[in-house]
Motif scaffolding. Structure first.
Motif, PDB file in Angstrom:
ATOM      1  N   ILE A  58     -37.734 -12.582 -18.940  1.00 61.71           N
ATOM      2  CA  ILE A  58     -37.192 -13.703 -18.175  1.00 61.71           C
ATOM      3  C   ILE A  58     -37.672 -13.570 -16.734  1.00 61.71           C
ATOM      4  O   ILE A  58     -37.895 -12.458 -16.257  1.00 61.71           O
ATOM      5  CB  ILE A  58     -35.642 -13.768 -18.225  1.00 61.71           C
ATOM      6  N   GLU A  59     -37.869 -14.691 -16.074  1.00 62.45           N
ATOM      7  CA  GLU A  59     -38.212 -14.676 -14.659  1.00 62.45           C
ATOM      8  C   GLU A  59     -36.947 -14.975 -13.881  1.00 62.45           C
ATOM      9  O   GLU A  59     -36.272 -15.973 -14.142  1.00 62.45           O
ATOM     10  CB  GLU A  59     -39.295 -15.701 -14.341  1.00 62.45           C
ATOM     11  N   VAL A  60     -36.628 -14.097 -12.931  1.00 59.59           N
ATOM     12  CA  VAL A  60     -35.407 -14.221 -12.160  1.00 59.59           C
ATOM     13  C   VAL A  60     -35.773 -14.454 -10.698  1.00 59.59           C
ATOM     14  O   VAL A  60     -36.561 -13.705 -10.118  1.00 59.59           O
ATOM     15  CB  VAL A  60     -34.536 -12.949 -12.292  1.00 59.59           C
ATOM     16  N   SER A  61     -35.196 -15.489 -10.094  1.00 57.74           N
ATOM     17  CA  SER A  61     -35.405 -15.772  -8.676  1.00 57.74           C
ATOM     18  C   SER A  61     -34.304 -15.099  -7.870  1.00 57.74           C
ATOM     19  O   SER A  61     -33.153 -15.046  -8.297  1.00 57.74           O
ATOM     20  CB  SER A  61     -35.353 -17.282  -8.415  1.00 57.74           C
ATOM     21  N   VAL A  62     -34.683 -14.601  -6.699  1.00 60.01           N
ATOM     22  CA  VAL A  62     -33.726 -13.933  -5.819  1.00 60.01           C
ATOM     23  C   VAL A  62     -34.169 -14.173  -4.378  1.00 60.01           C
ATOM     24  O   VAL A  62     -35.366 -14.202  -4.086  1.00 60.01           O
ATOM     25  CB  VAL A  62     -33.621 -12.427  -6.149  1.00 60.01           C
ATOM     26  N   THR A  63     -33.207 -14.372  -3.486  1.00 62.30           N
ATOM     27  CA  THR A  63     -33.521 -14.575  -2.079  1.00 62.30           C
ATOM     28  C   THR A  63     -33.804 -13.229  -1.428  1.00 62.30           C
ATOM     29  O   THR A  63     -33.024 -12.290  -1.576  1.00 62.30           O
ATOM     30  CB  THR A  63     -32.361 -15.278  -1.348  1.00 62.30           C
ATOM     31  N   GLY A  64     -34.911 -13.136  -0.718  1.00 64.18           N
ATOM     32  CA  GLY A  64     -35.295 -11.897  -0.055  1.00 64.18           C
ATOM     33  C   GLY A  64     -36.027 -10.971  -1.005  1.00 64.18           C
ATOM     34  O   GLY A  64     -35.795 -10.994  -2.208  1.00 64.18           O
ATOM     35  N   GLU A  65     -36.913 -10.160  -0.452  1.00 59.98           N
ATOM     36  CA  GLU A  65     -37.713  -9.262  -1.291  1.00 59.98           C
ATOM     37  C   GLU A  65     -36.865  -8.111  -1.820  1.00 59.98           C
ATOM     38  O   GLU A  65     -36.247  -7.392  -1.048  1.00 59.98           O
ATOM     39  CB  GLU A  65     -38.886  -8.698  -0.505  1.00 59.98           C
ATOM     40  N   PRO A  66     -36.826  -7.936  -3.134  1.00 60.70           N
ATOM     41  CA  PRO A  66     -36.080  -6.812  -3.709  1.00 60.70           C
ATOM     42  C   PRO A  66     -36.793  -5.489  -3.384  1.00 60.70           C
ATOM     43  O   PRO A  66     -37.885  -5.240  -3.872  1.00 60.70           O
ATOM     44  CB  PRO A  66     -36.087  -7.079  -5.209  1.00 60.70           C
ATOM     45  N   LYS A  67     -36.207  -4.685  -2.538  1.00 59.57           N
ATOM     46  CA  LYS A  67     -36.818  -3.423  -2.098  1.00 59.57           C
ATOM     47  C   LYS A  67     -36.752  -2.368  -3.196  1.00 59.57           C
ATOM     48  O   LYS A  67     -35.733  -2.220  -3.856  1.00 59.57           O
ATOM     49  CB  LYS A  67     -36.109  -2.898  -0.848  1.00 59.57           C
ATOM     50  N   GLY A  68     -37.843  -1.645  -3.380  1.00 61.89           N
ATOM     51  CA  GLY A  68     -37.883  -0.544  -4.323  1.00 61.89           C
ATOM     52  C   GLY A  68     -38.063  -0.937  -5.772  1.00 61.89           C
ATOM     53  O   GLY A  68     -38.069  -0.085  -6.651  1.00 61.89           O
ATOM     54  N   VAL A  69     -38.220  -2.220  -6.066  1.00 70.68           N
ATOM     55  CA  VAL A  69     -38.397  -2.680  -7.446  1.00 70.68           C
ATOM     56  C   VAL A  69     -39.894  -2.657  -7.755  1.00 70.68           C
ATOM     57  O   VAL A  69     -40.678  -3.344  -7.106  1.00 70.68           O
ATOM     58  CB  VAL A  69     -37.809  -4.094  -7.645  1.00 70.68           C
ATOM     59  N   THR A  70     -40.261  -1.844  -8.746  1.00 68.30           N
ATOM     60  CA  THR A  70     -41.666  -1.702  -9.120  1.00 68.30           C
ATOM     61  C   THR A  70     -41.816  -1.935 -10.624  1.00 68.30           C
ATOM     62  O   THR A  70     -40.848  -1.807 -11.377  1.00 68.30           O
ATOM     63  CB  THR A  70     -42.188  -0.290  -8.783  1.00 68.30           C
ATOM     64  N   GLU A  71     -43.032  -2.246 -11.043  1.00 69.06           N
ATOM     65  CA  GLU A  71     -43.295  -2.495 -12.460  1.00 69.06           C
ATOM     66  C   GLU A  71     -42.924  -1.273 -13.293  1.00 69.06           C
ATOM     67  O   GLU A  71     -43.248  -0.146 -12.936  1.00 69.06           O
ATOM     68  CB  GLU A  71     -44.760  -2.861 -12.678  1.00 69.06           C
ATOM     69  N   GLY A  72     -42.212  -1.525 -14.394  1.00 66.35           N
ATOM     70  CA  GLY A  72     -41.809  -0.473 -15.304  1.00 66.35           C
ATOM     71  C   GLY A  72     -40.478   0.176 -14.971  1.00 66.35           C
ATOM     72  O   GLY A  72     -39.893   0.860 -15.794  1.00 66.35           O
ATOM     73  N   ALA A  73     -39.986  -0.043 -13.748  1.00 64.02           N
ATOM     74  CA  ALA A  73     -38.727   0.576 -13.333  1.00 64.02           C
ATOM     75  C   ALA A  73     -37.534  -0.143 -13.950  1.00 64.02           C
ATOM     76  O   ALA A  73     -37.538  -1.363 -14.110  1.00 64.02           O
ATOM     77  CB  ALA A  73     -38.607   0.555 -11.812  1.00 64.02           C
ATOM     78  N   GLU A  74     -36.515   0.638 -14.280  1.00 64.76           N
ATOM     79  CA  GLU A  74     -35.267   0.041 -14.755  1.00 64.76           C
ATOM     80  C   GLU A  74     -34.574  -0.605 -13.559  1.00 64.76           C
ATOM     81  O   GLU A  74     -34.566  -0.044 -12.466  1.00 64.76           O
ATOM     82  CB  GLU A  74     -34.377   1.105 -15.386  1.00 64.76           C
TER      83      GLU A  74
END
Length: 117
Positions: A58-74
């Motif tokens: 699913i594609e989730v929209s969120v305001t502001g850049e999610p810090k520390g979120v990287t591909e493969g991370a839970e």
């Protein structure tokens, strides 16, 4: 458009499939979408795996850049809402969240031989 709250505790393990990217609001002009306060809206592709079911993305929209979120991370999603939409003969469901944060990883344990007393 009516929002439907989503109970993320029932979605199983959530992992980032595609790192946060600014959401494009106007593809012709390549303008980045902003919220009412002028903050950039980001999109994060998240894999959802419920026990006994296939993986969905699913594609989730969120305001502001999610810090520390990287591909493969839970990840943990806070305040997830679903919205049904329709434009002409096209329709679907979009998702928006208050926040997307990385799940802290447990520290690795040393398995080597130690100098016990």
């Amino acid at each position: 458009m009516q929002s439907i709250p989503v109970d993320t505790s029932r979605l199983g393990v959530l992992r980032c499939a595609v790192a946060p990217e600014p959401k494009i609001g106007d593809f012709e002009k390549q303008e980045v979408k902003k919220d009412r306060d002028g903050n950039t809206i980001y999109t994060v592709a998240v894999t959802v795996r419920q026990e006994g079911r296939r993986v969905s993305v699913i594609e989730v929209s969120v305001t502001g850049e999610p810090k520390g979120v990287t591909e493969g991370a839970e990840v943990r999603i806070t305040g997830l809402e679903a919205f049904a939409w329709a434009m002409g003969d096209r329709h679907g469901i979009s998702f928006r969240a208050a926040a997307i944060t990385p799940v802290p990883q447990a520290p690795a344990t040393a398995t080597g031989k130690g100098g016990g007393a």
